[in-house]
Design a protein around this motif. Structure first.
Motif: not given
Lengths: 386, 386
Positions: B78-102
């Motif tokens: 889970r990621v949490e940045s108050a009402c920006a939690s959804g946007g931050m979740a996408l940012r984490a997913a984006w980085m995970e793909v971008a770095c080649g981990q998944s």
């Protein structure tokens, strides 16, 4: 993926820290890591914290810490995977550097658990279990881990003494740790006669309720030499995995499938095996956890974790020294901080700065951090720079 | 960094969903996204949720959703940045793909807010503000945004009518959204005579308390063609930034510095400017927010957000259509889901699947998601595949 190294680490003391607030603890650990790195640059922040909402009435900890650290408009975000929140924060920071989005990122873990009373800490911690299918019916974590212990004892002949010896060993290691909540040695007899919590687990089988914070700064290897004079510690791999939140959904109560999976992923990426590891920090939230986890990571065969706890294999000087920091049991367990505190200790080991608990020639280290009854697992493998 | 594309999106209806639990909502959105992608593979999961602890007594949502989705041992957090939690979740997913981990990662946002009563929702939401310096003293979000509105009205001559016109426009857009909580048109007069909440903000200036979940599946561009038949939507950039949690610490009450910073970072990375954007979803938690945010993103000059709300510039067919989904105001605001729901709508726009609210020839879209009084900001720029 770019290679990522640890350039700085910092931690607060763990304990009942009445005079420090949640934000004080986070900032103290962050400043110590910055001071250790000798580098004032941070591009982004990930904060691991399990339940600042239930413990402190405060969410939105990423921006809060960035603010109190004087670092806005730096991006900052909290991650939460129960007691694996710290390990998951490091994983996010690692990926952010690995993908090239940032060069220098802080992973910080924090929890301030002693501001609540009257069962509210137990309520908050039970939010890591399946509230609807476990906690609402009255089972809390000592009870869940007691079920695991009973199963392990029944199937493998693990003894009450072996459980106690995990606590004895970790308290002995922790007696050298200036940051530990309980830096006191305990005897097997003291553990076995301490207050019963959930049969067979007694209070000296259980990690405490703690306040504390730890921080790690990671950077791109190719940038790191201009950032710090510290010996570099490379993140060789981070493996993560999940299992059901509810213990009753498992096929096997005392096999931590997500620990096995996270470990296998990490070993595969690092191209290493358990026998290559010189020192480990594992998630001994209860004494039985360390026994199950050292089996799941492949340090010992299934069912042999109990004997290993008693024969010295996991002690300083043994085959694989486990929890030279004192572990969660002696050092304390501010839940969101724990995964980062493990990496703090291992970084000290790999730099040769671990003082009286230094493992000679430690070159490869493993941290295993988990949430719930092993429902979330993060296994991090670190290597000293060549 | 590897190029990352959106291959599937899904959302639940938003509203007071008495018959769906937190986990039901998450799983429903996830399955819809899987169905939309036509691809059953997910390597990892990021769940954005603001306060499942205070709303539902449940933390550890990453593993919980992975479990109920039948996807363990997949990594999940889970990621949490108050009402920006959804946007931050996408940012984490984006980085995970971008770095080649998944290669294939789901970002899911969810919040179940209507299971509490008696002021507990207000207490939970106030955890996004600085509890010690704001909420403890009695100020809650309508009050904070009212201060922002008064400042904007005083400095720029923004009128009560212009605030109302944001609500009128978003409800008009939302009247076409089958997933909206309040798919009803409202008139300027209705807004201006609705119940006062915090002067000058009335109830029809405020987004509602909502239940709901949305999910997005992202994948590496070079893997995506084998995964889905959908038109691809590329993540051109995600910019994030923070500001102080406390409103009183700002130099300027109605300039959202972290929105400006996150927007500039995103535009710079995408090599685009505000005039290149064809359609936007912005964080209209209150009517004044949309006015301030459209200025901060550079769609309008400082102080011109109010007139833009009234002259049709942000309406469907206008210069820059804003919140064609209905925005938080009409669609609803299950806080952790909001950032993902914005990307759901924009993906539909860029695929040409937005039905009655389709923006003709939409090729570039922007989502702006924020937490607190603009304390955490995530700006995502999307481009249709060539």
């Amino acid at each position: 993926m770019r290679d990522v190294v640890i350039i700085g680490v910092g931690t607060t003391k763990f304990g009942e820290l009445w005079e420090s607030s949640l934000r004080d603890l986070a900032v103290e650990a962050a400043l110590k890591a910055i001071d250790d790195a000798g580098c004032d640059r941070i591009d982004s922040l990930w904060v691991g914290c399990m339940s600042c909402g239930l413990f402190n009435g405060q969410e939105h900890l990423g921006a809060l810490v960035a603010d109190y650290l004087g670092r806005t408009p730096m991006p900052a975000c909290r991650v939460e995977s129960a007691c694996a929140s710290g390990g998951m924060a490091l994983r996010a920071a690692w990926m952010e550097v690995a993908c090239g989005q940032s060069d220098v990122v802080m992973a910080l873990g924090v929890e301030k658990m002693t501001d609540v009373s009257g069962g509210k800490a137990t309520y908050a911690l039970a939010a890591a279990s399946d509230r609807e299918h476990e906690a609402f019916h009255g089972v809390t974590f000592p009870g869940l881990y007691a079920l695991i212990a009973v199963d392990h004892m029944h199937r493998y002949g693990t003894t009450r003494e072996q459980l106690a010896d995990v606590s004895v060993k970790n308290h002995e290691h922790g007696s050298h740790n200036q940051y530990a909540q309980y830096p006191h040695k305990v005897t097997r007899e003291q553990v076995m006669s301490s207050t019963m919590v959930a049969d067979p687990l007694r209070v000296l089988d259980c990690s405490p309720i703690s306040d504390g914070a730890s921080a790690v700064i990671v950077a791109a290897l190719d940038e790191s030499r201009s950032l710090t004079k510290n010996a570099l510690v490379k993140i060789a791999a981070i493996g993560a995995a999940t299992d059901s939140l509810s213990l009753h959904q498992r096929k096997d109560l005392c096999e931590f499938a997500a620990t096995i999976e996270a470990g296998e992923r990490a070993f595969k990426t690092a191209k290493l095996s358990p026998s290559d590891i010189d020192v480990a920090e594992v998630h001994d939230c209860f004494t039985i956890s360390e026994i199950c986890v050292t089996e799941a990571l492949g340090f010992f065969e299934r069912g042999r974790g109990g004997p290993a706890a008693s024969d010295g294999a996991t002690r300083l000087g043994g085959k694989i020294p486990v929890n030279t920091s004192g572990g969660l049991k002696s050092k304390g367990h501010p839940v969101g901080a724990t995964g980062i505190a493990q990496v703090y200790m291992l970084t000290k080991q790999l730099r040769g700065e671990a003082g009286p608990v230094q493992v000679k020639n430690a070159r490869r280290a493993l941290a295993q951090n988990m949430g719930g009854t092993g429902s979330s697992n993060v296994v991090t493998i670190l290597e000293s720079g060549s």
